[in-house]
Design a protein around this motif. Structure first.
Motif, PDB file in Angstrom:
ATOM      1  N   GLU A  95       3.309 -23.068 -67.411  1.00 29.61           N
ATOM      2  CA  GLU A  95       2.384 -23.790 -67.361  1.00 29.61           C
ATOM      3  C   GLU A  95       2.679 -25.132 -67.781  1.00 29.61           C
ATOM      4  O   GLU A  95       3.675 -25.443 -68.279  1.00 29.61           O
ATOM      5  CB  GLU A  95       0.923 -23.200 -67.988  1.00 29.61           C
ATOM      6  CG  GLU A  95       1.418 -22.764 -69.467  1.00 29.61           C
ATOM      7  CD  GLU A  95       2.016 -21.655 -69.885  1.00 29.61           C
ATOM      8  OE1 GLU A  95       2.658 -21.144 -69.095  1.00 29.61           O
ATOM      9  OE2 GLU A  95       1.404 -21.240 -70.893  1.00 29.61           O
ATOM     10  N   GLY A  96       1.330 -26.052 -68.014  1.00 26.41           N
ATOM     11  CA  GLY A  96       1.786 -27.114 -68.528  1.00 26.41           C
ATOM     12  C   GLY A  96       1.961 -28.193 -67.255  1.00 26.41           C
ATOM     13  O   GLY A  96       2.035 -27.841 -66.165  1.00 26.41           O
ATOM     14  N   ALA A  97       1.365 -29.393 -67.753  1.00 29.67           N
ATOM     15  CA  ALA A  97       1.369 -30.621 -66.560  1.00 29.67           C
ATOM     16  C   ALA A  97       2.461 -31.377 -66.360  1.00 29.67           C
ATOM     17  O   ALA A  97       3.611 -30.882 -66.588  1.00 29.67           O
ATOM     18  CB  ALA A  97       0.008 -31.184 -66.524  1.00 29.67           C
ATOM     19  N   GLY A  98       2.140 -32.610 -66.406  1.00 31.19           N
ATOM     20  CA  GLY A  98       3.209 -33.550 -66.261  1.00 31.19           C
ATOM     21  C   GLY A  98       3.696 -34.175 -67.738  1.00 31.19           C
ATOM     22  O   GLY A  98       2.987 -34.000 -68.833  1.00 31.19           O
ATOM     23  N   ILE A  99       4.992 -34.624 -67.606  1.00 27.54           N
ATOM     24  CA  ILE A  99       5.400 -35.558 -69.022  1.00 27.54           C
ATOM     25  C   ILE A  99       6.078 -36.714 -68.465  1.00 27.54           C
ATOM     26  O   ILE A  99       6.472 -36.737 -67.263  1.00 27.54           O
ATOM     27  CB  ILE A  99       6.550 -34.662 -69.287  1.00 27.54           C
ATOM     28  CG1 ILE A  99       6.024 -33.330 -69.946  1.00 27.54           C
ATOM     29  CG2 ILE A  99       7.539 -35.293 -70.374  1.00 27.54           C
ATOM     30  CD1 ILE A  99       6.334 -32.980 -71.563  1.00 27.54           C
ATOM     31  N   GLN A 100       5.959 -37.809 -69.173  1.00 25.65           N
ATOM     32  CA  GLN A 100       6.707 -39.120 -68.568  1.00 25.65           C
ATOM     33  C   GLN A 100       7.704 -39.349 -69.705  1.00 25.65           C
ATOM     34  O   GLN A 100       7.836 -39.041 -71.020  1.00 25.65           O
ATOM     35  CB  GLN A 100       5.733 -40.153 -69.105  1.00 25.65           C
ATOM     36  CG  GLN A 100       4.537 -40.215 -68.200  1.00 25.65           C
ATOM     37  CD  GLN A 100       3.662 -41.499 -68.395  1.00 25.65           C
ATOM     38  OE1 GLN A 100       3.835 -42.660 -68.858  1.00 25.65           O
ATOM     39  NE2 GLN A 100       2.389 -41.341 -68.107  1.00 25.65           N
ATOM     40  N   LEU A 101       8.881 -39.656 -69.129  1.00 30.55           N
ATOM     41  CA  LEU A 101      10.218 -40.012 -69.746  1.00 30.55           C
ATOM     42  C   LEU A 101      10.522 -41.255 -69.856  1.00 30.55           C
ATOM     43  O   LEU A 101      10.877 -41.738 -68.944  1.00 30.55           O
ATOM     44  CB  LEU A 101      11.230 -38.844 -69.212  1.00 30.55           C
ATOM     45  CG  LEU A 101      11.094 -37.409 -69.166  1.00 30.55           C
ATOM     46  CD1 LEU A 101      12.214 -36.848 -68.354  1.00 30.55           C
ATOM     47  CD2 LEU A 101      11.235 -37.046 -70.642  1.00 30.55           C
ATOM     48  N   SER A 102      10.092 -42.071 -70.944  1.00 33.80           N
ATOM     49  CA  SER A 102      10.324 -43.264 -70.973  1.00 33.80           C
ATOM     50  C   SER A 102      11.819 -43.806 -71.295  1.00 33.80           C
ATOM     51  O   SER A 102      12.602 -42.641 -71.721  1.00 33.80           O
ATOM     52  CB  SER A 102       9.571 -43.954 -72.114  1.00 33.80           C
ATOM     53  OG  SER A 102       9.354 -43.048 -73.085  1.00 33.80           O
ATOM     54  N   CYS A 134       7.832 -36.246 -64.584  1.00 31.21           N
ATOM     55  CA  CYS A 134       8.227 -34.687 -64.132  1.00 31.21           C
ATOM     56  C   CYS A 134       7.374 -33.703 -64.700  1.00 31.21           C
ATOM     57  O   CYS A 134       6.354 -34.129 -65.455  1.00 31.21           O
ATOM     58  CB  CYS A 134       9.714 -34.379 -64.482  1.00 31.21           C
ATOM     59  SG  CYS A 134       9.852 -33.993 -66.338  1.00 31.21           S
ATOM     60  N   ARG A 135       7.233 -32.539 -63.964  1.00 32.07           N
ATOM     61  CA  ARG A 135       6.759 -31.692 -64.668  1.00 32.07           C
ATOM     62  C   ARG A 135       7.296 -31.309 -65.947  1.00 32.07           C
ATOM     63  O   ARG A 135       8.250 -31.202 -66.182  1.00 32.07           O
ATOM     64  CB  ARG A 135       6.518 -30.229 -63.828  1.00 32.07           C
ATOM     65  CG  ARG A 135       5.882 -30.502 -62.662  1.00 32.07           C
ATOM     66  CD  ARG A 135       5.976 -29.133 -61.908  1.00 32.07           C
ATOM     67  NE  ARG A 135       5.317 -29.049 -60.568  1.00 32.07           N
ATOM     68  CZ  ARG A 135       4.353 -28.455 -60.048  1.00 32.07           C
ATOM     69  NH1 ARG A 135       3.678 -27.742 -61.013  1.00 32.07           N
ATOM     70  NH2 ARG A 135       3.861 -28.685 -59.117  1.00 32.07           N
ATOM     71  N   ARG A 136       6.270 -30.701 -66.900  1.00 34.51           N
ATOM     72  CA  ARG A 136       6.747 -30.255 -68.266  1.00 34.51           C
ATOM     73  C   ARG A 136       7.629 -29.078 -67.994  1.00 34.51           C
ATOM     74  O   ARG A 136       9.002 -28.861 -68.754  1.00 34.51           O
ATOM     75  CB  ARG A 136       5.820 -29.872 -69.475  1.00 34.51           C
ATOM     76  CG  ARG A 136       6.543 -29.450 -70.675  1.00 34.51           C
ATOM     77  CD  ARG A 136       5.218 -28.566 -71.564  1.00 34.51           C
ATOM     78  NE  ARG A 136       5.781 -28.103 -72.571  1.00 34.51           N
ATOM     79  CZ  ARG A 136       6.624 -26.958 -72.807  1.00 34.51           C
ATOM     80  NH1 ARG A 136       6.808 -26.175 -71.807  1.00 34.51           N
ATOM     81  NH2 ARG A 136       7.223 -26.831 -74.061  1.00 34.51           N
TER      82      ARG A 136
END
Ligand SMILES: Cc1cc2nc3c(=O)[nH]c(=O)nc-3n(C[C@H](O)[C@H](O)[C@H](O)COP(=O)(O)OP(=O)(O)OC[C@H]3O[C@@H](n4cnc5c(N)ncnc54)[C@H](O)[C@@H]3O)c2cc1C
Length: 373
Positions: A49-56, A112-114
């Motif tokens: 589960e979990g949605a998205g994550i931004q990787l700066s 990306c997705r977490r």
């Protein structure tokens, strides 16, 4: 669920989320062997589960410092657009191109997705010969005498337990975070044209959407409560009519801004806390995962070589980490306030964004940071 035995390896990492698995990579990279490490997580298996994550860019640098690449299926948005919905029309307030991020900060901004980031970290750990003890809740208990002590099976522990309050409570420590609204998450169809991050501003709530693995767009709406989040959704473009919900995610705000003692409490010098367990933060700067990765990249070399002893060198590193994450916590909180301004204050924000948009949206001190620097 398994419980602890009476003997164990040298270093126990409690929590196999982003911070814990990243720390395991760092310790292995800096000379610890798999026999030295035990990584436990109370979940029965890796969470999907979990949605998205931004990787700066700073997160990509932290991954590189841990000997890792970015998750293979991460998306590369080309711009960030800030929008407002007015009288049924979408008005663009600012646009920031992300195409030159690699030149400016040495790495791109990815999404990306977490679960994709977590799987990437776990698979790479398996390649390094380390397996995770799933379904194992670390017992951190008060002694019968009334003195609080860790029932430890390891000489020292790295606490990567996320925002969970229980481990701190068991040690008599106050929780670091408090509830602060919800994120309502779901899918909307991808925007036409370039892959981009879109941020909609609105009084009382805001929404962010960005592309994920298969090109569908993921949308997150942040607001005080679920009814408020749904009201924000109703004011967004027609694409949101096709909103496929993923459920809500509770948001937490730090009770205080991080200090060195949140990483290593003076009463519990055998433990170092990392990631959300040391510095919970609101997601409005998209830095939760990035700070967890940075913690591992910065602290692992010290912990691998010198352990947790309260040396001046470790105190210095922890103080520097705390100062950086404190700034991120403050900026994330103030972003949330600014995103939701209405009335005259909202008008002034829009004017400033239209005049100086891209400059206001870029933080070189944050994105340009390399763990070794
Ligand atoms: C399933 C899941 C989904 C998430 N989805 C999102 C999302 O969609 N968007 C977002 O912005 N953030 C999300 N997060 C939070 C995000 O991962 C973190 O904010 C950030 O990456 C920092 O990571 P962390 O490792 O500090 O904490 P987390 O990633 O939360 O990991 C903490 C880990 O510690 C484990 N743990 C806690 N207590 C114990 C204990 N006593 N014993 C053993 N193990 C314990 C938990 O099971 C968890 O795996 C999610 C977290 C999880 C666990």
């Amino acid at each position: 669920m398994a419980t602890e035995g009476s003997s164990g390896p040298l270093i126990q990492i409690v929590g196999a989320g982003i911070a814990g698995t990243a720390m395991a990579h760092g310790l292995l990279l800096h000379g610890r062997s798999t026999h030295d490490l035990r990584v436990v997580d109370e979940r029965p298996s890796p969470p999907l589960e979990g949605a998205g994550i931004q990787l700066s860019p700073n997160a990509i640098h932290a991954l590189a410092a841990l000997g890792l690449s970015a998750p293979p299926n991460a998306c590369r948005p080309e711009a960030i657009e800030v929008l407002q919905q007015r009288s049924g029309r979408e008005q663009r307030l600012a646009r920031l191109s992300l195409l030159d991020f690699e030149t400016r900060f040495g790495a791109p901004l990815l999404t990306c997705r977490r679960a994709a980031l977590q799987s990437h970290l776990l698979e790479a750990l398996a390649d390094r010969g380390l397996t995770i003890d799933w379904g194992h809740q670390a017992s951190i208990e008060a002694e019968p005498t009334g003195d609080l002590a860790v029932k430890a099976t390891s000489p020292w522990r790295i606490m990567a337990t996320g925002v969970a309050a229980a481990p701190r409570r068991a040690l008599g420590l106050a929780p670091l975070a408090e509830p602060s609204g919800v994120a309502l998450r779901g899918w909307i169809p991808a925007a036409e044209g370039e892959p981009r991050i879109q941020l909609w501003l609105g009084a009382g709530g805001h929404a962010v959407s960005y592309p994920l693995d298969d090109g569908r767009t993921h949308l997150v709406v942040c607001a005080a409560d679920e009814p408020a989040a749904r009201r924000v959704l109703e004011h967004l473009p027609s694409r949101c009519a096709d909103f496929t919900p993923l459920g809500t995610w509770p948001l937490t705000d730090p009770r205080h801004i991080a200090t060195e003692a949140d990483y290593q409490h003076p009463d519990w010098p055998g433990m170092v806390w990392i990631g959300d367990a040391a510095h919970p933060m609101l997601p409005h700067l998209a830095q939760g995962a990035a700070m967890a990765l940075e913690d591992a990249a910065v602290l692992a070399p010290h912990l691998a070589h010198s352990g947790l002893g309260q040396s001046a060198a470790l105190r210095h590193v922890l103080a520097r980490r705390a100062a950086r994450v404190a700034r991120v916590q403050r900026d994330a909180r103030s972003n949330g306030r600014i995103f939701r301004l209405g009335g005259l204050a909202g008008w002034a924000r829009n004017w400033a964004l239209q005049m100086a948009g891209p400059h206001l949206m870029v933080r070189p001190w944050l994105y340009g940071n390399r763990p070794s620097g």
